[in-house]
Design an enzyme around this catalytic site. Structure first.
Site, PDB file in Angstrom:
ATOM      1  N   ASP A 314      10.157  10.647 -22.005  1.00 26.62           N
ATOM      2  CA  ASP A 314      11.142  10.724 -23.080  1.00 26.62           C
ATOM      3  C   ASP A 314      10.403  10.880 -24.403  1.00 26.62           C
ATOM      4  O   ASP A 314       9.216  10.563 -24.504  1.00 26.62           O
ATOM      5  CB  ASP A 314      12.010   9.456 -23.094  1.00 26.62           C
ATOM      6  CG  ASP A 314      13.218   9.543 -24.012  1.00 26.62           C
ATOM      7  OD1 ASP A 314      13.558  10.664 -24.453  1.00 26.62           O
ATOM      8  OD2 ASP A 314      13.829   8.497 -24.288  1.00 26.62           O
ATOM      9  N   HIS A 315      11.111  11.365 -25.401  1.00 30.93           N
ATOM     10  CA  HIS A 315      10.559  11.476 -26.751  1.00 30.93           C
ATOM     11  C   HIS A 315      10.960  10.246 -27.558  1.00 30.93           C
ATOM     12  O   HIS A 315      12.145   9.943 -27.693  1.00 30.93           O
ATOM     13  CB  HIS A 315      11.077  12.739 -27.430  1.00 30.93           C
ATOM     14  CG  HIS A 315      10.481  13.999 -26.894  1.00 30.93           C
ATOM     15  ND1 HIS A 315      11.201  15.170 -26.731  1.00 30.93           N
ATOM     16  CD2 HIS A 315       9.221  14.283 -26.473  1.00 30.93           C
ATOM     17  CE1 HIS A 315      10.415  16.116 -26.252  1.00 30.93           C
ATOM     18  NE2 HIS A 315       9.207  15.600 -26.073  1.00 30.93           N
ATOM     19  N   PHE A 489      16.691  10.430 -26.993  1.00 30.61           N
ATOM     20  CA  PHE A 489      17.615  10.696 -25.879  1.00 30.61           C
ATOM     21  C   PHE A 489      17.236  11.963 -25.100  1.00 30.61           C
ATOM     22  O   PHE A 489      18.080  12.809 -24.835  1.00 30.61           O
ATOM     23  CB  PHE A 489      19.061  10.799 -26.376  1.00 30.61           C
ATOM     24  CG  PHE A 489      19.431   9.837 -27.471  1.00 30.61           C
ATOM     25  CD1 PHE A 489      19.149   8.480 -27.358  1.00 30.61           C
ATOM     26  CD2 PHE A 489      20.060  10.271 -28.622  1.00 30.61           C
ATOM     27  CE1 PHE A 489      19.494   7.577 -28.358  1.00 30.61           C
ATOM     28  CE2 PHE A 489      20.406   9.381 -29.630  1.00 30.61           C
ATOM     29  CZ  PHE A 489      20.116   8.033 -29.506  1.00 30.61           C
ATOM     30  N   HIS A 490      15.953  12.080 -24.717  1.00 28.49           N
ATOM     31  CA  HIS A 490      15.478  13.239 -23.961  1.00 28.49           C
ATOM     32  C   HIS A 490      14.862  12.832 -22.618  1.00 28.49           C
ATOM     33  O   HIS A 490      13.769  13.282 -22.287  1.00 28.49           O
ATOM     34  CB  HIS A 490      14.423  14.005 -24.768  1.00 28.49           C
ATOM     35  CG  HIS A 490      14.926  14.614 -26.028  1.00 28.49           C
ATOM     36  ND1 HIS A 490      14.072  15.077 -27.021  1.00 28.49           N
ATOM     37  CD2 HIS A 490      16.183  14.841 -26.480  1.00 28.49           C
ATOM     38  CE1 HIS A 490      14.786  15.561 -28.029  1.00 28.49           C
ATOM     39  NE2 HIS A 490      16.065  15.431 -27.720  1.00 28.49           N
ATOM     40  N   PRO A 491      15.507  12.012 -21.794  1.00 20.72           N
ATOM     41  CA  PRO A 491      14.877  11.632 -20.526  1.00 20.72           C
ATOM     42  C   PRO A 491      14.789  12.811 -19.556  1.00 20.72           C
ATOM     43  O   PRO A 491      15.740  13.572 -19.394  1.00 20.72           O
ATOM     44  CB  PRO A 491      15.809  10.546 -19.987  1.00 20.72           C
ATOM     45  CG  PRO A 491      17.141  10.846 -20.590  1.00 20.72           C
ATOM     46  CD  PRO A 491      16.832  11.389 -21.964  1.00 20.72           C
TER      47      PRO A 491
END
Length: 554
Positions: A314-315, A489-491
């Site tokens: 994630d980021h 919110f980049h899983p």
């Protein structure tokens, strides 16, 4: 209804970013009977469609699964809110609307990891273009170069527009970034996204453009061979052994009417598009995953796949806040009744202004150190500040410069807690768990300070409010990053694709689940490594490729 009429050629689990595109492409063949299952409801909530409405959708059980992460040592014991879309359109109904493909190097790395040339940048570019509808290619738009035309598409379902606002403070930040050595950019999507400029967004005339609008309406929902079930949560997949081989035959689904079974025709496929959290959860509930985890929860192991739920990436954004003077920011504008009325009136009359805002307006891609070949940092810059997402805006004028490590080396897990599909899984991203990630966190904060110190921002007399100028050492800055950082919110990565000899690969390069016939995973979970930017558009590209493979029987 005949027994055959009750069977489906394709069952798609999840009507999010990937699922809506898959439903459109596959049901275009009238001979193919397609069922799309969505655990959430329809996207008729007005705040989904007003761009700033993400503030009302995240943390709202009507549109969000309301997940939280496990406490993380790298975040000094904090847990984070972990939004995931629970509505038609999935995360495209609640996300930041930023159109971003990543960098060519990302896809070259995927091709290497999978041993499949079809994932190289030159091979995936046509699939980005296939559904793209870029505003700069509209009739009457200013002329563009042939190089730009070669990189972008027009006439597809996925609308890409320029933002309908600008802020003096953001323009000044962009100038400061250039003074700090970051070039200006008019296109972040050409393969190398280094530069600074305003993000382009998935909107149409000031409204959010989610994948339900783009791909389900109007054609898909009107097809006689297509069914959509909402409020339909998959409890487990139906797996059967035949001649020693494991086959997916359908799914058990909890619906408002009770538990129902949906089945595939012989030779049909189930496409799992429930996202980087939902897809590994469903696989594990079905007996596909790490054997020790499943046995410990009393779930019969159908296939020992240790990579299911592993490789979570994630980021993590580090939110630096700067007070300013003499600048209009959303803090002051939205903290007065007159200001709120003006914002509402502008949107009502023009579909522009703060209500049309994506969560981040200005972007920049930079290198954390001169020895980097590619940009490894992304900025999301906003003319506002607050203590945490969902909290009130500060009462003083300020801007936020959030910076994230595009290529984190930390890896986490998604693990079910029980055999009950209603129980949220344990999400442990393990942020800042490597020395490399902690070092880049410190370097990124230093770069932020260097940008803000440039002459272009001097007139606004920026003052570092968070984390605070007293923190200078690598150790202090890494610890402070743990205190103030949040997810973007980049899983991705929890059902990664890979070579046959990779024991942690869950799917092959055509996204077929190892050892299970009739089952593919088609969403961000299949990414072997996270893309260098926002992950929504790469997920659409993955779905576009998968649809072609399914239709071609490959």
């Amino acid at each position: 209804m005949s027994q055959d009429a009750a069977l489906f050629d394709t069952i798609i689990v999840g009507a999010g970013t990937a699922g809506c595109l898959l439903a459109n492409r596959l049901s275009a063949d009238p001979r193919r009977r397609v069922l799309l299952l969505e655990a959430g409801g329809v996207d008729d909530y007005h705040w989904i469609h007003i761009p700033v409405g993400y503030l009302h959708c995240i943390g709202n059980p009507r549109t969000d699964w309301l997940y939280q992460t496990e406490a993380a040592a790298g975040l000094n014991g904090r847990r984070l809110r972990y939004p995931r879309g629970k509505v038609l359109g999935g995360c495209s109904s609640i996300n930041g609307m930023i159109y971003m493909r990543g960098q060519s190097r990302d896809y070259e790395a995927w091709a290497q990891a999978c041993g499949d040339e079809s994932w190289r940048w030159g091979q995936v570019l046509p699939y980005f273009k296939k559904h793209e509808n870029h505003w700069r290619l509209d009739p009457g738009a200013a002329p563009v170069s042939e190089d730009f035309r070669a990189r972008h598409g027009h006439g597809g379902e996925w609308r890409v527009e320029k933002q309908r606002l600008r802020w003096d403070i953001l323009d000044a930040f962009a100038q400061a970034a250039q003074q700090a050595g970051i070039p200006a950019s008019e296109d972040f999507n050409g393969g190398n996204n280094e530069g600074v400029g305003y993000f382009e967004v998935n909107q149409r005339k000031g409204w959010r453009w989610n994948t339900a609008k783009a791909f389900l309406r109007p054609l898909c929902l009107g097809r006689s061979n297509f069914e959509l079930w909402t409020g339909a949560q998959v409890r487990r997949l139906l797996l059967e052994r035949e001649d020693g081989a494991l086959h997916c035959r359908g799914a058990e689904v909890g619906t408002p009417k009770g538990l129902e079974t949906v089945r595939l025709k012989p030779g049909g496929e189930l496409l799992l598009a429930a996202g980087a959290i939902g897809s590994p959860q469903i696989l594990q509930l079905s007996g596909l995953g790490p054997a020790a985890l499943l046995q410990g929860l009393g779930i019969e192991v159908q296939q020992d796949l240790p990579g299911v739920g592993a490789n979570l990436q994630d980021h993590l954004q580090i939110r630096a806040v700067f007070k300013v003077q003499g600048a209009k920011t959303l803090n002051t504008l939205a903290n007065s009744l007159w200001g709120k009325a003006a914002i509402g009136l502008e949107y009502l009359l023009r579909r522009s202004g703060p209500m049309s805002m994506a969560p981040s307006q200005l972007g920049a891609f930079a290198k954390s150190s001169p020895d980097k070949t590619w940009p490894d940092l992304q900025y999301h810059v906003q003319p506002l500040s607050l203590d945490a997402f969902g909290e009130p805006l500060h009462g003083f004028p300020a801007f936020t410069a959030s910076v994230c490590n595009l290529n984190p080396t930390s890896r986490g897990t998604v693990s079910i807690r029980s055999a009950d599909a209603a129980d949220a899984p344990a999400i442990a991203p393990n942020y800042l768990s490597t020395e490399d990630d902690r070092r880049i966190a410190a370097e990124s904060l230093r770069l932020t300070r260097r940008i803000v110190a440039q002459p272009a921002l001097a007139a606004y007399r920026p003052e570092e409010y968070k984390p605070g100028p007293q923190y200078q050492s690598d150790e202090e800055l890494a610890r402070l990053a743990g205190d103030i950082a949040t997810t973007i919110f980049h899983p991705v990565g929890t059902c990664k694709m890979g070579r046959a000899e990779d024991a942690m690969a869950v799917v092959d390069s055509r996204l077929r689940v190892r050892g299970v016939a009739g089952l593919r995973v088609v969403d961000a979970s299949v990414m072997p490594s996270i893309t260098s930017g926002n992950t929504n558009s790469p997920t659409l590209m993955i779905a576009e490729k998968a649809a072609e493979w399914v239709l071609g029987g490959t």
